[in-house]
Write a protein that holds these residues in place. Structure first.
Motif, PDB file in Angstrom:
ATOM      1  N   HIS A 177       0.830  -1.219   0.000  1.00  0.00           N
ATOM      2  CA  HIS A 177       0.000   0.000   0.000  1.00  0.00           C
ATOM      3  C   HIS A 177       0.857   1.258   0.000  1.00  0.00           C
ATOM      4  O   HIS A 177       0.429   2.318  -0.440  1.00  0.00           O
ATOM      5  N   GLU A 203       1.156  -7.819   0.050  1.00  0.00           N
ATOM      6  CA  GLU A 203       0.045  -8.408  -0.699  1.00  0.00           C
ATOM      7  C   GLU A 203       0.561  -9.333  -1.800  1.00  0.00           C
ATOM      8  O   GLU A 203       1.357  -8.923  -2.654  1.00  0.00           O
ATOM      9  N   ASP A 214      -6.617  -3.862  -5.887  1.00  0.00           N
ATOM     10  CA  ASP A 214      -5.174  -3.575  -5.796  1.00  0.00           C
ATOM     11  C   ASP A 214      -4.304  -4.437  -6.716  1.00  0.00           C
ATOM     12  O   ASP A 214      -3.257  -4.965  -6.302  1.00  0.00           O
ATOM     13  N   GLN A 217      -0.328  -3.606  -7.336  1.00  0.00           N
ATOM     14  CA  GLN A 217       0.681  -3.697  -6.277  1.00  0.00           C
ATOM     15  C   GLN A 217       0.936  -5.125  -5.796  1.00  0.00           C
ATOM     16  O   GLN A 217       1.821  -5.350  -4.989  1.00  0.00           O
TER      17      GLN A 217
HETATM   18 MN    MN Z   1      -5.091  -3.873  -0.581  1.00  0.00          MN
END
Ligand code: MN
Ligand code: PEP
Length: 326
Positions: A177, A203, A214, A217
């Motif tokens: 993040h 992640e 997301d 990422q």
């Molecule tokens: Mn996330």
């Protein structure tokens, strides 16, 4: 696998299906805590909002210690009942002390207390981050702090403040993040090792391109394994005093802000250049320029900066701006 003596909380942004959860978990090394979001605080209501309650048994099926995000009392009760031992408070919830107090009050009523991971709030605010931690500690839960940055950038100064005031609390880095960019995970993990973080939240998704949240990422489990091997094989330098290492990180952060501000200034000045052309106005407006210089010189004097510095930097910026406008 040698996890460098750090805490690793790893898994997809969102639990999407039982297959995706198990495929991710099975491809990860032993010794990690498995993370997956079930209730997702998304910006846009038309996107995937998380699988909700039905995803809790999927996490249990990994047979690992697990972590998920909670934002309401109902979330806490459901997650704890499903055997989830680690709960995290997301950056958006962390911006609201009333919401955090409500979570703390709920946690205080539980016979068995989960560990709570407290992300930094969306805005750079060390005092609020520390205040949230204090609220949870008063509720009697073990706490860890997660630095996830603000606006996809690290806030080393805020994290250093937290470290200084609460050296007793494990501090983890969430490079996913923090950057919003899978390509930057390795570099940020190295920085965290240099700054003696206690662990990571990262992640990982079996198919990042097709992730429901997301996607830019997330990395694959294989990529994570390669990163861990890379970190094992390339120890970061730790000879300088730790405070110096933090201060250098702060300087890098400020330089990033300085140069992105200069870039944005150029872009606004380009737009002004186009306007002037369309209105047949001269590029150089001496009166406006003089006002700007005078104002900044007075500001410099008040703030203890030499006026020569202002003159040199403003002159250099102005020259490039005019060249671009012509
Ligand atoms: Mn996330
Ligand atoms: C997450 O970890 O998936 C998440 C939503 O984090 P943050 O609150 O840091 O954005």
């Amino acid at each position: 696998m040698d996890l460098l003596g750090k805490i690793w909380i790893v898994g997809p942004c969102s639990a999407e299906s039982v297959e995706q959860v198990l495929a991710t978990s099975q491809a990860l090394p032993p010794g990690i805590i498995f993370r997956a979001g079930v209730w997702k605080p998304r910006t846009n209501p038309n996107t995937f909002q998380g699988a909700g309650m039905r995803a809790l048994p999927w996490l249990q099926a990994t047979r690992r210690p697990t972590a998920t995000e909670v934002a309401t009392s109902e979330h806490i009760h459901a997650a704890v009942q499903a055997g989830i031992q680690y709960l995290w408070i997301g950056a958006r919830t962390a911006a609201n002390p009333i919401a955090v107090q409500m979570l703390a009050d709920t946690l205080a009523t539980l016979p068995q207390r989960p560990t709570v991971l407290v992300k930094n709030p969306v805005n750079e605010d060390a005092a609020l981050w520390l205040g949230n931690i204090h609220r949870l500690e008063r509720a009697g839960v073990p706490v860890m702090a997660i630095h996830r940055g603000c606006n996809h950038k690290p806030c080393w100064r805020m994290a250093f403040e937290l470290r200084r005031q609460r050296p007793d609390i494990p501090l983890l880095l969430d490079p996913s993040h923090m950057s919003g960019d899978a390509k930057r995970i390795t570099e940020l993990c190295k920085k965290a090792l240099e700054l003696e973080y206690n662990g990571f939240m990262i992640e990982v998704h079996p198919d990042p391109k097709n992730a429901l949240s997301d996607s830019l990422q997330q990395i694959t489990p294989k990529q994570l394994t390669l990163i861990i091997h890379h970190l094992q094989d390339h120890p970061v330098p730790t000879n300088d005093p730790i405070e110096l290492r933090w201060r250098r990180a702060e300087i890098d952060e400020l330089d990033d802000q300085l140069w992105s501000t200069i870039l944005r200034r150029m872009q606004v000045s380009d737009a002004i250049g186009k306007l002037k052309k369309s209105q047949h106005l001269p590029t150089l407006q001496p009166k406006r320029w003089q006002q700007l210089v005078d104002y900044r010189r007075a500001w410099a004097k008040e703030n203890g900066l030499p006026t020569e510095l202002i003159d040199q930097i403003l002159e250099a910026i102005h020259k490039v701006s005019l060249d671009r406008q012509q």
